[in-house]
Scaffold this active site. Structure first.
Site, PDB file in Angstrom:
ATOM      1  N   ASN A   9      33.684  41.358  33.719  1.00  8.91           N
ATOM      2  CA  ASN A   9      32.976  42.442  33.184  1.00  8.91           C
ATOM      3  C   ASN A   9      31.220  42.346  34.548  1.00  8.91           C
ATOM      4  O   ASN A   9      30.030  42.174  34.123  1.00  8.91           O
ATOM      5  CB  ASN A   9      32.386  43.501  31.891  1.00  8.91           C
ATOM      6  N   TRP A  10      31.185  43.489  35.286  1.00  6.30           N
ATOM      7  CA  TRP A  10      29.562  43.013  36.558  1.00  6.30           C
ATOM      8  C   TRP A  10      28.659  43.721  35.608  1.00  6.30           C
ATOM      9  O   TRP A  10      27.584  43.785  35.884  1.00  6.30           O
ATOM     10  CB  TRP A  10      30.135  43.591  37.679  1.00  6.30           C
ATOM     11  N   LYS A  11      28.637  45.082  34.714  1.00  3.55           N
ATOM     12  CA  LYS A  11      27.794  45.865  34.173  1.00  3.55           C
ATOM     13  C   LYS A  11      27.138  46.192  35.270  1.00  3.55           C
ATOM     14  O   LYS A  11      27.536  46.262  36.593  1.00  3.55           O
ATOM     15  CB  LYS A  11      26.826  44.532  33.644  1.00  3.55           C
ATOM     16  N   HIS A  98      30.981  48.610  24.386  1.00  5.77           N
ATOM     17  CA  HIS A  98      30.323  47.613  24.972  1.00  5.77           C
ATOM     18  C   HIS A  98      29.081  47.818  24.480  1.00  5.77           C
ATOM     19  O   HIS A  98      28.882  48.077  23.356  1.00  5.77           O
ATOM     20  CB  HIS A  98      30.849  47.052  25.658  1.00  5.77           C
ATOM     21  N   GLU A 100      26.581  46.908  24.619  1.00  6.96           N
ATOM     22  CA  GLU A 100      25.248  47.363  25.242  1.00  6.96           C
ATOM     23  C   GLU A 100      25.566  48.772  25.509  1.00  6.96           C
ATOM     24  O   GLU A 100      24.090  49.531  24.700  1.00  6.96           O
ATOM     25  CB  GLU A 100      25.105  46.974  26.672  1.00  6.96           C
ATOM     26  N   GLU A 170      33.185  40.941  20.367  1.00  6.35           N
ATOM     27  CA  GLU A 170      32.234  40.428  21.173  1.00  6.35           C
ATOM     28  C   GLU A 170      31.269  40.455  20.200  1.00  6.35           C
ATOM     29  O   GLU A 170      30.625  40.939  19.985  1.00  6.35           O
ATOM     30  CB  GLU A 170      31.656  41.152  22.053  1.00  6.35           C
ATOM     31  N   GLY A 176      25.152  36.818  26.556  1.00  8.31           N
ATOM     32  CA  GLY A 176      23.725  36.763  27.590  1.00  8.31           C
ATOM     33  C   GLY A 176      23.038  36.449  27.237  1.00  8.31           C
ATOM     34  O   GLY A 176      22.534  35.819  28.046  1.00  8.31           O
ATOM     35  N   SER A 216      29.313  35.325  26.701  1.00  9.27           N
ATOM     36  CA  SER A 216      28.464  33.068  27.075  1.00  9.27           C
ATOM     37  C   SER A 216      29.941  32.284  27.539  1.00  9.27           C
ATOM     38  O   SER A 216      30.048  31.353  27.599  1.00  9.27           O
ATOM     39  CB  SER A 216      27.168  32.749  26.670  1.00  9.27           C
ATOM     40  N   GLY A 237      31.482  38.025  31.535  1.00 10.41           N
ATOM     41  CA  GLY A 237      29.684  39.103  31.815  1.00 10.41           C
ATOM     42  C   GLY A 237      29.507  38.104  32.978  1.00 10.41           C
ATOM     43  O   GLY A 237      30.154  37.490  33.826  1.00 10.41           O
ATOM     44  N   GLY A 238      27.655  37.828  32.546  1.00 12.75           N
ATOM     45  CA  GLY A 238      27.488  36.603  34.000  1.00 12.75           C
ATOM     46  C   GLY A 238      28.528  36.319  34.593  1.00 12.75           C
ATOM     47  O   GLY A 238      27.933  35.953  35.938  1.00 12.75           O
TER      48      GLY A 238
HETATM   49  P1  PGA Z   1      28.160  37.086  29.200  1.00 12.61           P
HETATM   50  O1  PGA Z   1      28.549  39.018  28.583  1.00 12.61           O
HETATM   51  O2  PGA Z   1      29.508  37.244  29.702  1.00 12.61           O
HETATM   52  O3  PGA Z   1      26.946  37.178  30.036  1.00 12.61           O
HETATM   53  O4  PGA Z   1      27.620  36.579  27.465  1.00 12.61           O
HETATM   54  C1  PGA Z   1      29.634  39.573  27.687  1.00 12.61           C
HETATM   55  C2  PGA Z   1      29.917  40.604  27.872  1.00 12.61           C
HETATM   56  O5  PGA Z   1      28.892  41.331  27.261  1.00 12.61           O
HETATM   57  O6  PGA Z   1      30.582  40.981  28.216  1.00 12.61           O
END
Ligand code: PGA
Length: 254
Positions: A9-11, A98, A100, A170, A176, A216, A237-238
């Site tokens: 997930n590049w966001k 998600h 966010e 999640e 993050g 994470s 994500g990251g």
């Molecule tokens: P993260 O994000 O791996 O950076 O914690 C995961 C996500 O939001 O899908």
């Protein structure tokens, strides 16, 4: 056997050229180094989708997804993107719900149910995210929160439609933050989610449902997380922004 999936997930990261170049690196590594049955999904901003879908052609296990979609099919919704438009790029997945989106854009379980419906109508496979906040974990409400997210977001579906859905647990406090859920904490919730699916539908469908862990996740902690009985891969994500880290996570299933 249910599918193992590692999804990135590049966001809101990477401009067009950076995205194309990262995806090309990932695609090459997947082609050369991945020999398991796992599927790789890269979820990117809308601007990348068509180019990435073109690059993914001819590489078996890699597909492309969007990070969001709008709940209406078409019309006067300036700036929004529909399921049909996403599908027309060649993408096959879409992340729905998600944390966010829930937190910053006020997306409720009810709106998310509409997004799930429209995604399925246009043959996009939803990756539906659930998870509790830090407060909800500390006050031990997490089972109820997750049950409600499932009930309102996806349990209105027929068994046939639900079979197209990938779930992702999640925990909001782990996204993050560098605070990963321990393999035991994650497994506890994954087993609970599978139990909810079995109660709503049946054991067979529950056993066939892919449930990803996100928060994470990195090449170091992925092996322990992915070895848990009910964890079928990750939503990353990251670490999905670095080709080596991302493919090392994918290769946990080699
Ligand atoms: P993260 O994000 O791996 O950076 O914690 C995961 C996500 O939001 O899908």
């Amino acid at each position: 056997m249910r599918k193992k999936i590692v999804a990135g997930n590049w966001k809101m990261n990477l401009d067009y050229q950076e995205g194309v170049s990262l995806f090309s690196e990932i695609a090459h590594m997947v082609k050369d180094e991945v020999y398991g049955q796992q599927e790789v999904v890269v979820c990117s901003p809308y601007i990348h989708l068509y180019a990435l879908a073109e690059l993914s052609k001819g590489i078996d296990r890699i597909s492309v997804g969007a990070e969001n979609l709008y709940q209406e099919e078409a019309g006067a919704y300036t700036g929004e993107i529909s399921a049909k438009q996403i599908k027309s790029t060649g993408a096959s997945y879409v992340i729905v719900g998600h944390s966010e989106r829930r937190a910053y854009f006020g997306e409720t379980n009810e709106v998310l149910a509409q997004k799930i419906d429209v995604a399925l109508k246009f043959q996009l496979k939803p990756i539906y995210c659930v998870g509790e906040t830090k407060e909800e974990r500390e006050s031990e409400q997490y089972f109820e929160v997750i049950r409600e997210q499932l009930q309102k977001g996806v349990f209105h579906l027929s068994a046939e439609a639900f079979a197209q859905v990938v779930l992702a647990y999640e925990p909001v406090w782990a996204i993050g933050t560098g605070l990963t859920a321990s393999p035991e904490q994650a497994q506890e919730v994954h087993a609970y989610i599978r139990k909810c699916v079995a109660e709503k539908y049946d054991e067979t469908l529950a056993n066939d449902t892919t449930i990803l862990y996100g928060g994470s996740c990195n090449p170091k902690n992925a092996p322990d997380l992915f070895s848990q009985a009910d964890i079928d891969g990750g939503l990353i994500g990251g670490a999905s922004l670095k080709s080596r880290d991302f493919t090392d996570i994918v290769k946990v299933f080699n």
